[in-house]
Design a protein around this motif. Structure first.
Motif, PDB file in Angstrom:
ATOM      1  N   VAL A  91     -31.018 -30.471  70.725  1.00  0.00           N
ATOM      2  CA  VAL A  91     -30.859 -29.273  71.562  1.00  0.00           C
ATOM      3  C   VAL A  91     -30.616 -29.676  73.008  1.00  0.00           C
ATOM      4  N   SER A  92     -31.373 -30.669  73.491  1.00  0.00           N
ATOM      5  CA  SER A  92     -31.212 -31.094  74.896  1.00  0.00           C
ATOM      6  C   SER A  92     -29.853 -31.727  75.150  1.00  0.00           C
ATOM      7  N   PRO A 122     -27.184 -28.053  74.728  1.00  0.00           N
ATOM      8  CA  PRO A 122     -27.962 -26.811  74.837  1.00  0.00           C
ATOM      9  C   PRO A 122     -27.171 -25.535  74.583  1.00  0.00           C
ATOM     10  N   ASN A 165     -30.309 -23.410  72.780  1.00  0.00           N
ATOM     11  CA  ASN A 165     -31.382 -23.520  73.780  1.00  0.00           C
ATOM     12  C   ASN A 165     -32.166 -22.214  73.920  1.00  0.00           C
TER      13      ASN A 165
END
Length: 416
Positions: A283-284, A287, A320
C-alpha cells in the motif's frame, strides 16, 4: 507330467506382473486381455509419465493406504518398492526419484514401462489372447477354467486382475467383481477415489483453468474436523477443483456419510501478521492504486474479481483508504479461501476405485480366495487403495507378484 496351467484375466499392471511371476515359478501361462494393447491404464498414470512406485520402505507404503493396509503387509514386504525398482531397471527401464519419493522412468514415458513388460511376456513365452473372459468354470468349490465366448479354457489356477470401474475406456468394466461374486465373495461397493471434486456453487467456474502452486489445501467435514491438509498444486475447473492436492484429498472423504469444505491458504509461507506487513508495504509503495490493480500483486489475475466480491471491497477503491476492517477481511480470505464441496466427480473419472473384493475373504500371504480354491486376486479388484504418489501401482505390482507365484505353486501341488 504336463505343466501347470495358470490363466490370468486382465492385462494391466497387476495382471502382467502376475503372468510373469507365474511363468518364473514354472507355470504355463495364458494372459487374457480384450484390448488391443496391454496396460492401457498405465499410459495415463502420472500424466503419461507412469509414476510406477514410491521410493520408500514397506512401512512408508502402508502409511499411505487409508483402508485395509494390514492386508498388504505380507505382499509389500515380499516385493517392496526397492525390489520393484530393481525389477524394472533389470528390464531395461532406467528410473529416477522425484519430489515426495515418486519414481518415474528417466525417459518420462509410460510407454517404456509397458513395452518392457510386453517384451518380457514375449521373451518368457506367456500366451497372450485378445479375448474377454465371460465367467469362471468351477467344480466342488474349486476353479477349473475360464469361460470364453464359445469355449472353456481349462486352468489349474486362475488370477483375476481386472481392475476396478474407473476409466472404463481403458477396459475397467467391473467384470472382476462379478466373477468374484459368483465365486462366493462379498463386494464392498465400488466408489471413486483420487477424483476431482465438484463445487457447491459457481465460484470455481469463474476461475476455470487457473493453476495454483505452493498453496495449502485443508479439507474439513461438517463437524469442522480436519480430514486432510497438504501443500502443493491444484487447479480450478468448470465444475470445481482438481490437481494433485485435490486428488489426494478426495481419498480421505466418506462422501456417502459426510459433507466437506475445501479451504485454501493462498499464502502458506506467511502467517497473518507477516501477510499484513506485506500488504501495508505494498500500500505504501502504491497508495493511489485501485484495489483490483493492487490485488494483482497478491493473487493470480483470474482470482481478482472473486476476491473483490468476497471481501466486498469496491474494485476502484484507492488502497490507501482501506479500513483496518477491510484489510482484516482481505487477510482472512487469502488465508482461508473456502469452497463448499457438493461431492466427487463420477467413479468413471476417478484414477482408481475404492471398494472391491472384501480383504477378509482373501489369504494375504498368497492372494488366494478363501471361498474358491485355485482362484487368486490381484490389484484394484481387491478392496485396497492408496493416496497419490506411486502407491497404487506398488499395490498392483506386489499383489500381482504374490498371486502369480502362489498360483503357480498351488497348481503344481495340486497336480502332484
Amino acid at each position: 507330467m504336463t505343466q501347470t496351467h495358470v490363466v490370468v484375466i486382465g492385462g494391466g499392471a497387476a495382471g502382467m506382473m502376475a503372468a510373469l511371476s507365474a511363468r518364473h515359478a514354472g507355470a504355463d501361462v495364458t494372459l487374457l486381455e480384450p484390448n488391443e494393447k496391454l496396460g492401457r491404464k498405465l499410459y495415463i498414470t502420472g500424466k503419461g509419465r507412469c509414476n510406477l512406485t514410491n521410493n520408500t520402505t514397506p512401512e512408508g507404503v502402508l502409511s499411505n493406504v487409508p483402508r485395509n493396509g494390514r492386508f498388504l503387509y505380507s505382499a509389500v514386504t515380499r516385493f517392496p518398492p526397492s525390489a520393484v525398482m530393481e525389477y524394472f531397471e533389470k528390464l531395461g527401464v532406467p528410473l529416477k526419484t522425484e519430489r515426495g519419493g515418486r519414481v518415474f522412468p528417466c525417459s518420462d514415458k509410460a510407454a517404456d514401462v509397458i513395452d518392457a513388460l510386453f517384451f518380457a511376456l514375449k521373451k518368457e513365452r506367456v500366451t497372450i489372447r485378445r479375448a474377454r473372459a465371460m465367467g469362471l468354470e468351477t467344480a466342488d468349490g474349486t476353479v477349473t477354467g475360464v469361460k470364453l465366448e464359445g469355449e472353456v479354457l481349462p486352468a489349474d489356477a486362475v488370477i483375476v486382475a481386472t481392475g476396478g470401474v474407473s476409466y472404463r475406456a481403458t477396459g475397467s468394466t467391473g467384470d472382476g467383481y462379478r466373477f468374484a461374486q459368483e465365486a462366493g465373495h462379498t463386494i464392498v461397493p465400488p466408489r471413486a477415489s483420487l477424483v476431482p471434486l465438484v463445487e457447491d456453487g459457481d465460484t470455481c467456474s469463474r476461475m476455470q483453468g487457473l493453476s495454483l502452486k505452493n498453496v495449502t489445501l485443508t479439507m474439513k467435514n461438517k463437524k469442522k474436523k480436519v480430514v486432510f491438509q497438504e501443500q502443493g498444486e491444484m487447479l480450478f475447473t468448470h465444475f470445481g477443483i482438481s490437481g494433485p492436492l485435490v486428488l489426494s484429498a478426495s481419498a480421505h472423504g466418506d462422501w456417502s456419510k459426510d459433507s466437506y469444505t475445501a479451504i485454501i491458504d493462498l499464502k502458506p509461507a506467511l502467517d497473518e501478521a507477516k501477510l499484513e506487513t506485506r500488504i501495508l508495504r505494498d500500500v505504501s509503495e502504491g497508495p493511489n492504486k485501485a484495489f483490483h490493480n493492487f490485488l494483482e500483486g497478491l493473487a493470480p489475475r483470474l482470482m481478482v474479481p472473486v476476491l473483490c466480491d468476497r471481501t466486498e471491497i469496491p474494485p476502484d477503491l484507492p488502497v490507501n483508504t482501506m479500513t483496518k476492517g477491510q484489510r482484516r477481511r482481505l487477510i482472512e480470505i487469502m488465508k482461508q479461501f473456502t469452497i463448499p464441496i457438493a461431492g466427487p466427480r463420477p467413479v468413471n473419472e476417478a484414477i482408481i476405485t475404492a471398494g472391491g473384493v472384501k480383504t477378509g475373504e482373501i489369504d494375504p500371504g498368497t492372494m488366494m480366495s478363501k471361498k474358491t480354491r485355485g482362484l487368486f486376486l490381484a490389484g484394484e479388484v481387491i478392496d485396497v487403495d492408496a493416496y497419490t504418489g506411486g502407491f497404487n501401482l506398488q499395490i498392483a505390482w506386489c499383489t500381482g507378484r504374490v498371486a502369480g507365484d502362489s498360483a503357480a505353486r498351488y497348481g503344481k501341488e495340486e497336480r502332484e
